[in-house]
Structures are given as structure tokens and as C-alpha cells.
Design a protein around this motif. Structure first.
Motif, PDB file in Angstrom:
ATOM      1  N   LEU A  46      14.349  27.693  -0.051  1.00  0.00           N
ATOM      2  CA  LEU A  46      15.728  27.991  -0.942  1.00  0.00           C
ATOM      3  C   LEU A  46      16.624  27.013  -0.689  1.00  0.00           C
ATOM      4  N   GLY A  47      16.920  26.485   0.744  1.00  0.00           N
ATOM      5  CA  GLY A  47      17.945  26.040   1.138  1.00  0.00           C
ATOM      6  C   GLY A  47      18.684  24.496   0.728  1.00  0.00           C
ATOM      7  N   TYR A  48      17.796  24.091  -0.045  1.00  0.00           N
ATOM      8  CA  TYR A  48      18.334  22.741  -0.880  1.00  0.00           C
ATOM      9  C   TYR A  48      19.192  23.232  -2.011  1.00  0.00           C
ATOM     10  N   PHE A  49      19.146  24.504  -2.462  1.00  0.00           N
ATOM     11  CA  PHE A  49      19.930  24.820  -3.449  1.00  0.00           C
ATOM     12  C   PHE A  49      20.820  26.184  -3.394  1.00  0.00           C
ATOM     13  N   TRP A  50      20.468  26.790  -2.193  1.00  0.00           N
ATOM     14  CA  TRP A  50      21.564  27.671  -1.781  1.00  0.00           C
ATOM     15  C   TRP A  50      21.684  27.914  -0.351  1.00  0.00           C
ATOM     16  N   ASN A  51      22.884  27.861   0.030  1.00  0.00           N
ATOM     17  CA  ASN A  51      23.215  27.842   1.727  1.00  0.00           C
ATOM     18  C   ASN A  51      24.013  29.196   1.896  1.00  0.00           C
ATOM     19  N   ALA A  52      23.452  29.667   3.151  1.00  0.00           N
ATOM     20  CA  ALA A  52      24.336  30.644   3.829  1.00  0.00           C
ATOM     21  C   ALA A  52      24.156  30.460   5.064  1.00  0.00           C
ATOM     22  N   LYS A  53      25.029  31.120   5.859  1.00  0.00           N
ATOM     23  CA  LYS A  53      25.009  31.290   7.323  1.00  0.00           C
ATOM     24  C   LYS A  53      24.567  32.473   7.698  1.00  0.00           C
ATOM     25  N   HIS A  54      24.082  32.805   9.004  1.00  0.00           N
ATOM     26  CA  HIS A  54      23.296  34.081   9.212  1.00  0.00           C
ATOM     27  C   HIS A  54      24.430  35.253   9.109  1.00  0.00           C
ATOM     28  N   GLN A  55      25.624  35.069   9.399  1.00  0.00           N
ATOM     29  CA  GLN A  55      26.557  35.907   9.499  1.00  0.00           C
ATOM     30  C   GLN A  55      26.819  36.595   8.038  1.00  0.00           C
ATOM     31  N   GLN A  56      26.815  35.543   7.048  1.00  0.00           N
ATOM     32  CA  GLN A  56      26.763  35.898   5.918  1.00  0.00           C
ATOM     33  C   GLN A  56      26.061  36.884   5.414  1.00  0.00           C
ATOM     34  N   ILE A  57      24.540  36.680   5.798  1.00  0.00           N
ATOM     35  CA  ILE A  57      23.213  36.930   5.443  1.00  0.00           C
ATOM     36  C   ILE A  57      23.411  38.877   5.967  1.00  0.00           C
ATOM     37  N   TYR A  58      23.568  38.766   7.266  1.00  0.00           N
ATOM     38  CA  TYR A  58      23.562  40.018   7.695  1.00  0.00           C
ATOM     39  C   TYR A  58      24.774  41.118   7.011  1.00  0.00           C
ATOM     40  N   LEU A  59      25.942  40.247   6.661  1.00  0.00           N
ATOM     41  CA  LEU A  59      26.802  41.296   6.029  1.00  0.00           C
ATOM     42  C   LEU A  59      26.389  41.826   4.716  1.00  0.00           C
ATOM     43  N   GLN A  60      25.815  40.754   4.075  1.00  0.00           N
ATOM     44  CA  GLN A  60      25.195  41.063   2.612  1.00  0.00           C
ATOM     45  C   GLN A  60      24.193  42.029   2.802  1.00  0.00           C
ATOM     46  N   LEU A  61      23.516  41.968   3.767  1.00  0.00           N
ATOM     47  CA  LEU A  61      22.251  42.916   3.694  1.00  0.00           C
ATOM     48  C   LEU A  61      22.706  44.402   4.091  1.00  0.00           C
ATOM     49  N   LYS A  62      23.657  44.420   4.901  1.00  0.00           N
ATOM     50  CA  LYS A  62      24.148  45.753   4.906  1.00  0.00           C
ATOM     51  C   LYS A  62      24.918  46.550   3.726  1.00  0.00           C
ATOM     52  N   LYS A  63      25.543  45.378   2.965  1.00  0.00           N
ATOM     53  CA  LYS A  63      26.040  45.732   1.567  1.00  0.00           C
ATOM     54  C   LYS A  63      25.140  46.121   0.789  1.00  0.00           C
ATOM     55  N   LEU A  64      24.046  45.346   0.492  1.00  0.00           N
ATOM     56  CA  LEU A  64      23.093  45.801  -0.340  1.00  0.00           C
ATOM     57  C   LEU A  64      22.260  46.836  -0.017  1.00  0.00           C
ATOM     58  N   ASN A  65      22.303  47.290   1.213  1.00  0.00           N
ATOM     59  CA  ASN A  65      21.616  48.367   1.590  1.00  0.00           C
ATOM     60  C   ASN A  65      22.536  49.717   1.445  1.00  0.00           C
ATOM     61  N   SER A  66      23.970  49.542   1.488  1.00  0.00           N
ATOM     62  CA  SER A  66      24.616  50.507   1.112  1.00  0.00           C
ATOM     63  C   SER A  66      24.726  50.926  -0.415  1.00  0.00           C
ATOM     64  N   GLU A  67      24.354  49.948  -1.088  1.00  0.00           N
ATOM     65  CA  GLU A  67      24.423  49.905  -2.704  1.00  0.00           C
ATOM     66  C   GLU A  67      23.134  50.235  -3.192  1.00  0.00           C
ATOM     67  N   LYS A  68      22.222  50.710  -1.944  1.00  0.00           N
ATOM     68  CA  LYS A  68      20.719  51.163  -2.240  1.00  0.00           C
ATOM     69  C   LYS A  68      19.883  50.151  -3.242  1.00  0.00           C
ATOM     70  N   LEU A  69      20.286  48.725  -3.148  1.00  0.00           N
ATOM     71  CA  LEU A  69      19.499  47.927  -3.985  1.00  0.00           C
ATOM     72  C   LEU A  69      18.528  47.294  -2.936  1.00  0.00           C
ATOM     73  N   ILE A  70      18.323  47.491  -1.712  1.00  0.00           N
ATOM     74  CA  ILE A  70      17.460  47.277  -0.766  1.00  0.00           C
ATOM     75  C   ILE A  70      17.270  48.257   0.429  1.00  0.00           C
ATOM     76  N   SER A  71      16.091  48.401   0.921  1.00  0.00           N
ATOM     77  CA  SER A  71      16.019  49.409   2.255  1.00  0.00           C
ATOM     78  C   SER A  71      15.268  48.774   3.280  1.00  0.00           C
ATOM     79  N   PHE A  72      15.374  49.601   4.492  1.00  0.00           N
ATOM     80  CA  PHE A  72      14.676  48.817   5.593  1.00  0.00           C
ATOM     81  C   PHE A  72      13.830  49.737   6.283  1.00  0.00           C
ATOM     82  N   SER A  73      12.997  49.006   7.006  1.00  0.00           N
ATOM     83  CA  SER A  73      12.241  49.794   8.221  1.00  0.00           C
ATOM     84  C   SER A  73      12.181  49.304   9.522  1.00  0.00           C
ATOM     85  N   LEU A  74      12.478  50.016  10.550  1.00  0.00           N
ATOM     86  CA  LEU A  74      12.582  49.379  11.939  1.00  0.00           C
ATOM     87  C   LEU A  74      11.172  48.865  12.227  1.00  0.00           C
ATOM     88  N   GLU A  75      11.020  47.711  12.672  1.00  0.00           N
ATOM     89  CA  GLU A  75       9.926  47.492  13.541  1.00  0.00           C
ATOM     90  C   GLU A  75      10.053  47.059  14.914  1.00  0.00           C
TER      91      GLU A  75
END
Lengths: 177, 177
Positions: free
Chosen positions: A29-58
Motif C-alpha cells: 500500500l505504501g506507494y499510494f498511501w503513507n502513514a507513520k506508526h504513531q498515526q496508525i496506533y492512534l487511528q486503531l484506538k479510534k476505530l476500536n472505540s467506534e466499534k469498526l474494528i476489534s482486537f484480541s491479545l496474542e
DNA sequence: GATATCATGTAAAAGGTTACATGATTGG
DNA sequence: CCAATCATGTAACCTTTTACATGATATC
């Protein structure tokens, strides 16, 4: 704001951790969308709180625990809505071209050196993309069909990089004289 | 942050108002640097307070007064320093490609319609750039030489748009089948 | 009478970058 | 022993977008 949707698209294909996503942003995906790790972790948190994604601990030995995220039904609905509605063309902000535009304020050598630096990066990107294309071409027909849409994005990258390199050749000749 | 330098580059070529710059961002510079008017006016204020540019008021009848900005000596120095130091390659964030990557979540018709919308925009951009190129080619040799660096940025636009359109043809065929 | 162009700005919200923070394992 | 990779995050800052705001003239 499509980082949100870029992440949803990736998780819709396959569940993964923030780190996994980071790798994908660096690769396919990298050559048409760029994101830094900080941005990704933040967005994952947000998406999780919006119930659009969920996670399980490994649990892992030696390494920190992995949060493996997957898209939810609600997330798929959101993605489908976004994909069905029009997006704006990508905006271009290319500092190298601003520099060349005002290139009379520096030396030809300086311009050529910088052009060469960028050429090396674009060339190595192209080589990487061509390798992925080789892999794709060895897929059996049914698998090729399955991945035909992601393959199109790869083609965009290949054609784009080739055009960039062709332009760089022109630019080199012009600046040299 | 190169909006600053994009503005300085434009003002180094020719003094102008915020509105004038806006027009230039929509035209010549527009395909490699984008900025909204709010951003431009804000940046002009900032650059003025940093003494990199200065302005004189031009009174107009019927229309609001024009603030005509010009680059200062300090501004030219700043620009020269920026141009002499390396910049990062432009980062790409293209939502259309994210959509195509996840295109299996919508209909082929929807994808083709959106592709066509974007194709129209890219095609009209290309036509515009080709017209500017025609003008340039009619310049006498000395004027062509004078504008050879801005012309290179125009060439980047032309080659880039052509590559986009070639890709769109491929994409159309793939999605249709 | 409506829309486009000229001409300038403010303010709030969203998005992105840089710096800071931790800690184990693996390969050179 | 040093750098890279795996793995996650917070905080401050900078940049960009969207919405709000005004008002005249020219064109259809």
C-alpha cells in the motif's frame, strides 16, 4: 481523512496488528498511501472505540503482546459506504518541483545532485514493484483474478515510477546544458 | 512545510497579492503544489511578520484594496538556503487507489463510473498543460532558455498525467471483464 | 435575479509530524 | 557491542481543512 479507510481496507483483507499494518504501509500500500506508526496506533484506538474494528491479545514470549485487530460487521458497512461514494483526486505537493521551479537561485550541480538522489529512490521503488509484479504473474489464473484489483494499484505504481524516471532523464539533459 | 517556500518562489519571480498567488496555485504551480486561499493569506501574514516579504497597498475603485507582496532580501536568502538543502520525496496519499484496492466491496459499475470522473479531470488537466507547452514552444530561443526550469516542472505534469491516463485505460479493461 | 469573479480575512476542528519513551531478541 | 527488528504508545507542535464572514462588479 482516508487513513481510516486505508486501515479498514487492509483489515478487511486480513486481520493484523498495528505493526503488521505498518509493514503493509511500507510495502504494497505504501506507494499510494503513507502513514507513520504513531498515526496508525492512534487511528486503531479510534476505530476500536467506534466499534469498526476489534482486537484480541496474542501473547508472545520475549516480545511484547500483539494486539491483532480485525474488522467488524459495522466496519465493513462503513467501508462499503465509503467505497460507494466519490473521493477527490489526490492532491500533489512536491517540494522537489518547487525547488526546480526556483532552481536559478542555486547551482546546476546542486540541482543535478538532488535529482540523482531522488532518482535512486524512485528507481529502487520501481525495482521493488517489478519484483512484486513478477510474483503476481506466476500466480495461477484464479489467484490472478482474485487479486486483480490490488494488482491494478501495483500497475499504477509501476507506470507512475516509470514516468517519473523518464522525466528525470529529460530534466538531467536540460539542466546539464 | 514548503508552502512557505512555494510562495517565496512565486514572489521571487514576480510580486503579487494573495489573490494572484491563489490563481497561480490553480494554474502553473497548481499541479505540483496545492493550497487553499485561507492557507495562503495566513502564510503571507506570517512571512510578512518574519520580514521575508513586504507589501504595499494598491487602492482600487469598486474592489477592495490589494496588498501587493514582494520578496525581501532576507526572503531571497532564506529561499536560497532552502533550495540548496535536500528535500524529501513527495508523499503520495491517493484515496482512489485505496478504493480500487478494496473494490470487491462495491460494483464494477461504481468503480468504472468513478474512474471515468477522475479520467475527465486528469484529461482536462493534461489539455491545459499541453496548451501552456504550445505557448512555450513559440517563445524565441532566449526566452525558452530563461524559462527552462519552470518548463521542466510543466513537463513533469504532462508526463505524469499521460501516465495516469495510460493506467486508467488498463484499469478500465481489467474492471470491465 | 442568480451566479461568477475579485479581494480579504478569522476561528475551530481535524490530520500529520517530530520528539520522547520502553524493552527484548537477532544478526553482523 | 552495535544496529536492526519487533512491538506499542503519549505529548507537543505544526499544517491543513472546513465553516463562517463581507461586499462590490460583471455576466448570463
Amino acid at each position: 481523512m482516508s487513513l481510516k479507510h486505508a486501515i479498514l481496507v487492509l483489515l478487511e483483507t486480513e486481520p493484523g496488528s498495528g505493526y503488521d499494518l505498518m509493514q503493509q504501509f511500507k510495502q504494497s500500500l505504501g506507494y499510494f498511501w503513507n502513514a507513520k506508526h504513531q498515526q496508525i496506533y492512534l487511528q486503531l484506538k479510534k476505530l476500536n472505540s467506534e466499534k469498526l474494528i476489534s482486537f484480541s491479545l496474542e501473547k508472545q514470549t520475549g516480545k511484547p503482546d500483539k494486539k491483532v485487530y480485525g474488522i467488524t460487521d459495522l466496519g465493513v458497512k462503513e467501508l462499503q459506504q465509503w467505497i460507494a461514494s466519490p473521493v477527490k483526486p489526490a492532491k500533489v505537493n512536491d517540494a522537489l518541483l518547487v525547488k526546480i521551479y526556483g532552481g536559478h537561485l542555486t547551482s546546476a550541480k546542486n540541482l543535478l545532485d538532488e535529482l540523482e538522489q531522488h532518482r535512486l529512490i524512485h528507481d529502487s521503488t520501481l525495482q521493488k514493484l517489478l519484483k512484486i509484479e513478477q510474483l503476481y504473474r506466476q500466480f495461477p489464473d484464479d489467484k490472478q483474478k482474485k487479486y486483480q484489483l490490488p494488482y491494478l494499484t501495483l500497475r499504477r505504481g509501476i507506470l507512475g515510477e516509470k514516468a517519473w524516471l523518464a522525466w528525470a532523464e529529460e530534466a538531467k539533459k536540460t539542466i546539464k546544458i
